[in-house]
Design an enzyme around this catalytic site. Sequence first.
Site, PDB file in Angstrom:
ATOM      1  CB  SER A  83      43.770  59.144  38.367  1.00 60.11           C
ATOM      2  OG  SER A  83      43.856  57.749  38.274  1.00 60.11           O
TER       3      SER A  83
HETATM    4  N1  SAH Z   1      43.270  55.399  41.089  1.00 61.91           N
HETATM    5  C1  SAH Z   1      44.654  55.195  41.425  1.00 61.91           C
HETATM    6  C2  SAH Z   1      45.462  54.986  40.174  1.00 61.91           C
HETATM    7  C3  SAH Z   1      45.836  53.620  40.029  1.00 61.91           C
HETATM    8  S1  SAH Z   1      46.955  53.315  38.683  1.00 61.91           S
HETATM    9  C4  SAH Z   1      45.153  56.407  42.115  1.00 61.91           C
HETATM   10  O1  SAH Z   1      44.529  57.461  41.985  1.00 61.91           O
HETATM   11  O2  SAH Z   1      46.183  56.329  42.761  1.00 61.91           O
HETATM   12  C5  SAH Z   1      46.466  51.645  38.338  1.00 61.91           C
HETATM   13  C6  SAH Z   1      46.804  50.652  39.402  1.00 61.91           C
HETATM   14  O3  SAH Z   1      46.291  49.393  38.967  1.00 61.91           O
HETATM   15  C7  SAH Z   1      48.298  50.459  39.623  1.00 61.91           C
HETATM   16  O4  SAH Z   1      48.611  50.649  40.969  1.00 61.91           O
HETATM   17  C8  SAH Z   1      48.540  49.009  39.206  1.00 61.91           C
HETATM   18  O5  SAH Z   1      49.551  48.363  39.942  1.00 61.91           O
HETATM   19  C9  SAH Z   1      47.168  48.393  39.448  1.00 61.91           C
HETATM   20  N2  SAH Z   1      46.909  47.144  38.740  1.00 61.91           N
HETATM   21  C10 SAH Z   1      47.273  46.784  37.482  1.00 61.91           C
HETATM   22  N3  SAH Z   1      46.845  45.550  37.192  1.00 61.91           N
HETATM   23  C11 SAH Z   1      46.196  45.092  38.288  1.00 61.91           C
HETATM   24  C12 SAH Z   1      45.540  43.868  38.620  1.00 61.91           C
HETATM   25  N4  SAH Z   1      45.489  42.848  37.758  1.00 61.91           N
HETATM   26  N5  SAH Z   1      44.966  43.741  39.841  1.00 61.91           N
HETATM   27  C13 SAH Z   1      45.032  44.767  40.742  1.00 61.91           C
HETATM   28  N6  SAH Z   1      45.654  45.943  40.489  1.00 61.91           N
HETATM   29  C14 SAH Z   1      46.222  46.110  39.286  1.00 61.91           C
END
Ligand code: SAH
Length: 235
Positions: A83
Amino acid sequence: MKSCTKNPYSNIPDEQEAYFAILRNAMVKEQIETPRYGSPVVTDNKVLAAMRNVPRHKFVPEEMRSNAYADMPLPIGDNQTISQPYMVGIMTQCLELKGDERILEIGTGSGYQTAVFAEIAKEVYTIEIVESHYRKATQVLNELCYKNIKTRFGDGFAGWPEFAPFDRIMLTCAVTKIPEPLINQLKDGGLIILPIGETYVSSMLTVIKKEKGELAQTPIIPCRFVPMTGEIQKN
Ligand code: SAH
């Protein structure tokens, strides 16, 4: 026993670390605590201090490192992103952390937000559905010596019942409806922050407060997040 060192990327020379520290301070000053786009300002000193501390460049792919402190999200592989710094700041601030909280994060991604939480809160539990992200994030967080983080590979839809209830929950992936298990695993008086809405297009960053079993919703700002995958897509 995993090795734990303050410098997981020993291939980064000291002078480069010093340069990243300058970029990091500038990031907080210019992107996080300065009013912008009519969006709420991050004023919580705990959040600002955490963001001055966490080496964001260690959570991005090596080829992206020079952009780690830029005002934008960055790709981390598998169509996922780390993010934008401001989004991490505002989302963390909205959870009104005092320091003694146990937090559940759904979507570990790079692990950067997880580290910001770990700087402030008591315990952080984070679940990631993409195995490569889970592995990479776990490695970096271990190498940075965080002792108050538990990572897990799996679908966050069902939460983490063994460690529930939580004081705070964050979803870093967008949903149109909050998974019921997550609501059940939130303490009364607790807060959830998440992007709600049409995934990939635009969502509304929203804070939800649970009080006496009732949920009160407060919209914060429009945002863009990747959609939650797994079980939720079957419903
Ligand atoms: N805050 C994180 C951004 C994450 S992007 C950072 O700064 O790096 C969103 C993440 O949610 C992705 O890695 C994706 O794989 C994960 N995601 C999506 N659906 C999910 C689920 N059902 N359970 C766990 N993680 C999930």
